[in-house]
Design a protein around this motif. Structure first.
Motif, PDB file in Angstrom:
ATOM      1  N   PHE A  76       0.830  -1.204   0.000  1.00  0.00           N
ATOM      2  CA  PHE A  76       0.000   0.000   0.000  1.00  0.00           C
ATOM      3  C   PHE A  76       0.863   1.252   0.000  1.00  0.00           C
ATOM      4  CE2 PHE A  76      -2.554  -3.171   2.341  1.00  0.00           C
ATOM      5  CZ  PHE A  76      -3.717  -3.150   1.591  1.00  0.00           C
ATOM      6  N   ILE A  77       0.293   2.336  -0.527  1.00  0.00           N
ATOM      7  CA  ILE A  77       0.842   3.668  -0.319  1.00  0.00           C
ATOM      8  C   ILE A  77      -0.045   4.331   0.732  1.00  0.00           C
ATOM      9  CG2 ILE A  77       1.357   5.907  -1.331  1.00  0.00           C
ATOM     10  CD1 ILE A  77       1.883   4.550  -3.970  1.00  0.00           C
ATOM     11  N   PRO A  78       0.424   4.414   1.976  1.00  0.00           N
ATOM     12  CA  PRO A  78      -0.412   4.968   3.046  1.00  0.00           C
ATOM     13  C   PRO A  78      -0.910   6.377   2.716  1.00  0.00           C
ATOM     14  CG  PRO A  78       1.532   3.916   3.970  1.00  0.00           C
ATOM     15  CD  PRO A  78       1.733   3.971   2.481  1.00  0.00           C
ATOM     16  N   GLY A  79      -2.185   6.609   3.006  1.00  0.00           N
ATOM     17  CA  GLY A  79      -2.781   7.920   2.817  1.00  0.00           C
ATOM     18  C   GLY A  79      -3.207   8.233   1.404  1.00  0.00           C
ATOM     19  N   SER A  80      -2.925   7.352   0.449  1.00  0.00           N
ATOM     20  CA  SER A  80      -3.252   7.653  -0.957  1.00  0.00           C
ATOM     21  C   SER A  80      -4.748   7.704  -1.204  1.00  0.00           C
ATOM     22  CB  SER A  80      -2.591   6.636  -1.888  1.00  0.00           C
ATOM     23  OG  SER A  80      -2.915   5.302  -1.517  1.00  0.00           O
ATOM     24  N   HIS A  81      -5.549   7.082  -0.328  1.00  0.00           N
ATOM     25  CA  HIS A  81      -7.009   7.110  -0.503  1.00  0.00           C
ATOM     26  C   HIS A  81      -7.575   8.514  -0.336  1.00  0.00           C
ATOM     27  CE1 HIS A  81      -6.378   7.037   3.785  1.00  0.00           C
ATOM     28  NE2 HIS A  81      -7.650   7.203   4.029  1.00  0.00           N
ATOM     29  N   ARG A  82      -6.826   9.385   0.348  1.00  0.00           N
ATOM     30  CA  ARG A  82      -7.329  10.736   0.603  1.00  0.00           C
ATOM     31  C   ARG A  82      -7.239  11.623  -0.639  1.00  0.00           C
ATOM     32  NH1 ARG A  82      -4.189   9.980   5.354  1.00  0.00           N
ATOM     33  NH2 ARG A  82      -2.702  11.601   4.677  1.00  0.00           N
ATOM     34  N   HIS A  83      -6.624  11.131  -1.713  1.00  0.00           N
ATOM     35  CA  HIS A  83      -6.504  11.891  -2.964  1.00  0.00           C
ATOM     36  C   HIS A  83      -7.648  11.589  -3.937  1.00  0.00           C
ATOM     37  CE1 HIS A  83      -2.392  13.408  -2.113  1.00  0.00           C
ATOM     38  NE2 HIS A  83      -2.293  12.276  -1.420  1.00  0.00           N
ATOM     39  N   GLY A  84      -8.594  10.742  -3.538  1.00  0.00           N
ATOM     40  CA  GLY A  84      -9.700  10.400  -4.417  1.00  0.00           C
ATOM     41  C   GLY A  84      -9.252   9.538  -5.586  1.00  0.00           C
ATOM     42  N   LEU A  85     -10.046   9.515  -6.645  1.00  0.00           N
ATOM     43  CA  LEU A  85      -9.671   8.742  -7.827  1.00  0.00           C
ATOM     44  C   LEU A  85      -8.520   9.432  -8.549  1.00  0.00           C
ATOM     45  CD1 LEU A  85     -13.150   7.608  -9.217  1.00  0.00           C
ATOM     46  CD2 LEU A  85     -11.409   6.219  -8.075  1.00  0.00           C
ATOM     47  N   LEU A  86      -7.538   8.636  -8.925  1.00  0.00           N
ATOM     48  CA  LEU A  86      -6.290   9.176  -9.466  1.00  0.00           C
ATOM     49  C   LEU A  86      -6.292   9.187 -10.987  1.00  0.00           C
ATOM     50  CD1 LEU A  86      -3.927   7.269  -7.020  1.00  0.00           C
ATOM     51  CD2 LEU A  86      -4.664   9.665  -6.862  1.00  0.00           C
ATOM     52  N   ALA A  87      -5.425  10.003 -11.554  1.00  0.00           N
ATOM     53  CA  ALA A  87      -5.329  10.108 -13.012  1.00  0.00           C
ATOM     54  C   ALA A  87      -4.777   8.816 -13.597  1.00  0.00           C
ATOM     55  CB  ALA A  87      -4.423  11.278 -13.383  1.00  0.00           C
ATOM     56  N   GLY A  88      -5.309   8.452 -14.749  1.00  0.00           N
ATOM     57  CA  GLY A  88      -4.855   7.245 -15.424  1.00  0.00           C
ATOM     58  C   GLY A  88      -5.550   7.081 -16.760  1.00  0.00           C
ATOM     59  N   THR A  89      -5.366   5.893 -17.338  1.00  0.00           N
ATOM     60  CA  THR A  89      -5.901   5.612 -18.671  1.00  0.00           C
ATOM     61  C   THR A  89      -6.671   4.300 -18.651  1.00  0.00           C
ATOM     62  OG1 THR A  89      -4.017   6.716 -19.694  1.00  0.00           O
ATOM     63  CG2 THR A  89      -5.335   5.260 -21.102  1.00  0.00           C
ATOM     64  N   ASP A  90      -7.894   4.314 -19.162  1.00  0.00           N
ATOM     65  CA  ASP A  90      -8.697   3.101 -19.296  1.00  0.00           C
ATOM     66  C   ASP A  90      -8.328   2.445 -20.622  1.00  0.00           C
ATOM     67  OD1 ASP A  90     -10.510   1.136 -18.809  1.00  0.00           O
ATOM     68  OD2 ASP A  90     -12.249   2.443 -18.607  1.00  0.00           O
TER      69      ASP A  90
END
Length: 281
Positions: free
Chosen positions: A160-174
């Motif tokens: 896990f990356i601790p605290g990463s959930h607080r950034h909401g949905l992250l940028a990426g590509t479907d």
């Protein structure tokens, strides 16, 4: 890579303390000790695992080699032991505390990262699939995982990356199309393989890892790991001679019921009937 290990308590907890709840909301995950789940329930789960993995049908997903079992979905619907565990105060009760709502099981699965052959899970967040493919309005869900084998640094622990959930949905590509090795499979299979359909930008992963670090929770069979659907996580292939099986239940709050979608996934992947589960005595 940092690691944390489950401690062995002197008593079996049945509820989360205020400190545990705060830790979960801060880090996006919480590791509970090996005896959080009663020993008799754990023994029944371990005994049930081979028959769950032997189930044939679309709910059983294989690795890219076409032989090794990767996951079996929906065991809370088909196996009486998993159904009973899913209603336990230790698991469902903890989920109710974290979500502040009555809960039901949106999805369940046994993930087997087989010795020598278990493949990776790339960096991802869970909620984007549940939002886009199942119509769940908010990330008010919690993954509750029971270690069915010892999880150590060698057999592909979750990272896990601790605290990463607080950034909401992250940028990426479907990504388009089906992953290699699954070209003839149904469309819903694209979200369950070693190649993630939604690829989080590597620059985002690097930035968040530099901020929060990396943590791999480890512990003996029976340890319970809870994590937020937006916490960024992954796991490496299992190159060790030790299996790494986990039972995972996704609890959703009844106020967060899924909305209609154009192409619903099968029931073993996404429960559409929202009925609050009664807690076992």
């Amino acid at each position: 890579m940092a690691g944390i290990d489950a401690a062995r308590p002197s008593a079996e907890p049945t509820a989360l303390t205020a400190e545990m709840v705060a830790d979960y909301h801060r880090d996006g995950f919480l590791l509970l000790p090996a005896h959080h789940l009663p020993a008799d329930l754990l023994a029944e789960l371990v005994e049930a695992t081979p028959r769950i993995l032997a189930q044939e049908g679309p709910q059983r997903v294989l690795e890219r080699d076409g032989v090794t079992v990767r996951s079996v979905y929906g065991p809370h619907r088909t196996d009486p032991v998993v159904a009973r565990v899913s209603r336990s105060a230790q698991l469902a009760g903890a989920a109710r505390q974290l979500l502040g709502d009555e809960v039901y099981v949106h999805q369940s699965k046994v993930n087997l990262k087989a010795a020598f052959a278990g493949d990776q899970w790339e960096w991802h967040q869970d909620y984007i699939n549940w939002r886009d493919r199942d119509g769940i309005p908010t990330p008010d869900l919690v993954n509750v995982t029971v270690f069915l084998d010892e999880v150590n640094e060698f057999n592909g622990p979750l990272t896990f990356i601790p605290g990463s959930h607080r950034h909401g949905l992250l940028a990426g590509t479907d990504t388009e199309g089906m992953p290699a090795g699954y070209e003839d499979g149904p469309n819903w299979l694209a979200t369950l393989t070693a190649t993630e359909k939604f690829q989080v930008d590597r620059a985002v992963i690097r930035r968040l890892a530099n901020q929060g670090g990396l943590v791999s929770p480890k512990g003996p069979a029976g340890s319970v790991l809870m994590f937020h659907p937006n916490v960024l996580h992954a796991s490496s292939p299992n190159l060790s001679p030790f299996d790494r099986a986990m039972l995972l239940m996704v609890y959703n709050g009844v106020r967060n019921a899924p909305r209609p979608v154009a192409s619903p996934r099968p029931d073993f992947l996404a429960e559409r009937e929202v009925v609050p589960i009664p807690l076992a005595a």
